[in-house]
Write an enzyme that holds these catalytic residues in place. Structure first.
Site, PDB file in Angstrom:
ATOM      1  N   HIS A   1       0.845  -1.206   0.000  1.00 36.19           N
ATOM      2  CA  HIS A   1       0.000   0.000   0.000  1.00 36.19           C
ATOM      3  C   HIS A   1       0.878   1.254   0.000  1.00 36.19           C
ATOM      4  O   HIS A   1       0.603   2.216  -0.711  1.00 36.19           O
ATOM      5  CB  HIS A   1      -0.871   0.044   1.264  1.00 36.19           C
ATOM      6  CG  HIS A   1      -1.867  -1.070   1.394  1.00 36.19           C
ATOM      7  ND1 HIS A   1      -1.797  -2.017   2.379  1.00 36.19           N
ATOM      8  CD2 HIS A   1      -2.972  -1.369   0.665  1.00 36.19           C
ATOM      9  CE1 HIS A   1      -2.818  -2.852   2.276  1.00 36.19           C
ATOM     10  NE2 HIS A   1      -3.547  -2.491   1.230  1.00 36.19           N
TER      11      HIS A   1
ATOM     12  N   MET B   1       2.872  -9.290  -0.804  1.00 34.59           N
ATOM     13  CA  MET B   1       2.294  -8.727   0.425  1.00 34.59           C
ATOM     14  C   MET B   1       0.786  -8.622   0.278  1.00 34.59           C
ATOM     15  O   MET B   1       0.282  -8.279  -0.791  1.00 34.59           O
ATOM     16  CB  MET B   1       2.882  -7.356   0.698  1.00 34.59           C
ATOM     17  CG  MET B   1       4.313  -7.443   1.132  1.00 34.59           C
ATOM     18  SD  MET B   1       4.857  -5.876   1.794  1.00 34.59           S
ATOM     19  CE  MET B   1       6.558  -6.301   2.148  1.00 34.59           C
ATOM     20  N   SER B   2       0.088  -8.936   1.361  1.00 32.84           N
ATOM     21  CA  SER B   2      -1.374  -8.866   1.373  1.00 32.84           C
ATOM     22  C   SER B   2      -1.824  -8.744   2.820  1.00 32.84           C
ATOM     23  O   SER B   2      -1.234  -9.374   3.708  1.00 32.84           O
ATOM     24  CB  SER B   2      -1.943 -10.153   0.768  1.00 32.84           C
ATOM     25  OG  SER B   2      -3.308 -10.277   1.106  1.00 32.84           O
TER      26      SER B   2
ATOM     27  N   LYS C   1      -1.034  -6.246  -8.108  1.00 34.26           N
ATOM     28  CA  LYS C   1      -1.369  -7.455  -7.347  1.00 34.26           C
ATOM     29  C   LYS C   1      -2.802  -7.889  -7.682  1.00 34.26           C
ATOM     30  O   LYS C   1      -3.087  -9.057  -7.834  1.00 34.26           O
ATOM     31  CB  LYS C   1      -1.215  -7.139  -5.857  1.00 34.26           C
ATOM     32  CG  LYS C   1      -1.964  -8.038  -4.928  1.00 34.26           C
ATOM     33  CD  LYS C   1      -1.044  -9.033  -4.317  1.00 34.26           C
ATOM     34  CE  LYS C   1      -1.760 -10.091  -3.529  1.00 34.26           C
ATOM     35  NZ  LYS C   1      -2.828  -9.608  -2.689  1.00 34.26           N
TER      36      LYS C   1
HETATM   37  P1  AMP Z   1      -6.496  -3.694  -0.509  1.00 34.42           P
HETATM   38  O1  AMP Z   1      -6.324  -2.903   0.747  1.00 34.42           O
HETATM   39  O2  AMP Z   1      -6.055  -5.104  -0.416  1.00 34.42           O
HETATM   40  O3  AMP Z   1      -7.867  -3.522  -1.120  1.00 34.42           O
HETATM   41  O4  AMP Z   1      -5.496  -3.041  -1.555  1.00 34.42           O
HETATM   42  C1  AMP Z   1      -5.509  -1.672  -1.831  1.00 34.42           C
HETATM   43  C2  AMP Z   1      -4.613  -1.417  -3.007  1.00 34.42           C
HETATM   44  O5  AMP Z   1      -3.296  -1.851  -2.687  1.00 34.42           O
HETATM   45  C3  AMP Z   1      -5.034  -2.169  -4.281  1.00 34.42           C
HETATM   46  O6  AMP Z   1      -4.834  -1.325  -5.404  1.00 34.42           O
HETATM   47  C4  AMP Z   1      -4.091  -3.334  -4.292  1.00 34.42           C
HETATM   48  O7  AMP Z   1      -3.842  -3.839  -5.591  1.00 34.42           O
HETATM   49  C5  AMP Z   1      -2.831  -2.706  -3.730  1.00 34.42           C
HETATM   50  N1  AMP Z   1      -1.936  -3.733  -3.169  1.00 34.42           N
HETATM   51  C6  AMP Z   1      -2.255  -4.708  -2.295  1.00 34.42           C
HETATM   52  N2  AMP Z   1      -1.176  -5.503  -2.083  1.00 34.42           N
HETATM   53  C7  AMP Z   1      -0.178  -5.018  -2.844  1.00 34.42           C
HETATM   54  C8  AMP Z   1       1.180  -5.405  -3.062  1.00 34.42           C
HETATM   55  N3  AMP Z   1       1.720  -6.457  -2.460  1.00 34.42           N
HETATM   56  N4  AMP Z   1       1.924  -4.663  -3.904  1.00 34.42           N
HETATM   57  C9  AMP Z   1       1.393  -3.582  -4.538  1.00 34.42           C
HETATM   58  N5  AMP Z   1       0.116  -3.169  -4.373  1.00 34.42           N
HETATM   59  C10 AMP Z   1      -0.656  -3.878  -3.542  1.00 34.42           C
END
Ligand code: AMP
Length: 282
Positions: free
Chosen positions: A37, A184-185, A149
């Protein structure tokens, strides 16, 4: 840093920002922020003079039985990270603010939402498109930064932005990984120690596929089956899908001529993880 909770506060702040001739970048997130993020935030700061990060766990993109109720959160930690980075504003509305009583309008992708994650999560992209369109309007952002991702999500949002003339500069950024390769997640927090170890099968099988392609392999079935075998060698991993598709249209391909998206979704116990890699032929 401005903490904005209502649509009115958000719009008022965005109006001030534009009145001062700033360009505003939006980074939409569901919180529990990690370095992936934060890489989007950094890009937002490079591109625009003001940055707003939204934190909203969007119920409309979770089906019953998915992890909406348990989705990890650490709002104080998130706010501190964003403050440390010099972010200008955080928009963190409640569900009632985004979906007030009587809310009845949704946006759905068509073909781009059919396959991959759309096939396993049928309402997911309808929820994503709806909330992203709302966030684009309410924040009045000039640019919005997303991660590759969620590759299919990025393609769908680019298409929606174009089709509905939303006028936002939609930017995709590379996947940020842990040192051992795991993408990363926020959901990695769910993994037990043994699941965390076996979760490496996602990134490792994608690397294997890239190596095979560099060695001249062009047969889609051979690559798909090879990836499946690698994942199936891990007893805690269950494949949701392994697909090699055209990196632009996300349609099935016969052979590897143009750049191909290799996309995976794999369950490690109860946790569903996704990863992808664009394979470029020799
Ligand atoms: P999320 O909070 O999981 O909904 O993700 C919010 C944003 O962060 C989305 O655009 C995701 O694609 C991006 N994102 C999540 N994990 C990663 C990662 N490991 N690397 C780059 N962007 C990420």
């Amino acid at each position: 840093m401005n903490i904005l909770k209502s649509v009115e506060e958000m719009k008022l702040w965005a109006n001030e920002v534009h009145a001062q001739s700033h360009k505003l970048a939006l980074v939409p997130t569901m919180g529990f922020l990690h370095a992936g993020h934060l890489s989007l935030v950094r890009e937002a700061q490079e591109r625009c003079t003001r940055v707003v990060v939204s934190i909203f766990v969007n119920p409309a993109q979770f089906a019953p039985g998915e992890d909406l109720a348990t989705y990890p959160h650490d709002i104080n930690g998130d706010v501190q990270k964003l403050r440390d980075m010099g972010v200008d504003a955080v928009f963190m509305p409640t569900t009632d603010i985004i979906y007030p009583k009587g809310f009845d309008t949704f946006i759905s992708p068509d073909k781009l939402g059919d396959e991959l994650c759309g096939a396993s999560r049928p309402i997911h992209f309808k929820g994503v498109c709806t909330v992203v369109a709302i966030l684009f309007r309410v924040t009045q952002c000039d640019s919005a930064i997303f991660g590759q991702k969620d590759y299919q999500q990025l393609q769908i949002i680019k298409r929606m932005n174009q089709d509905l003339h939303l006028g936002v500069d939609v930017i995709g950024m590379p996947i940020i990984r842990e040192n051992d390769g795991l993408a990363m997640s926020s959901r990695n927090a769910y993994l037990s120690e043994s699941e965390r170890l076996q979760a490496l099968c996602l990134s490792q099988s994608l690397e294997w596929a890239q190596r095979r392609v560099r060695d001249g392999e062009t047969d889609i079935e051979t690559l798909t089956n090879g990836i499946k075998q690698q994942i199936q060698a891990h007893p805690l991993a269950t494949i949701d899908y392994v697909r090699l598709v055209d990196a632009q249209s996300l349609e099935a391909v016969e052979n590897l001529q143009a750049p191909i998206l290799c996309a995976l979704a794999v369950h490690l116990g109860k946790t569903r993880l996704i990863d992808n890699r664009v394979l470029t032929p020799l």
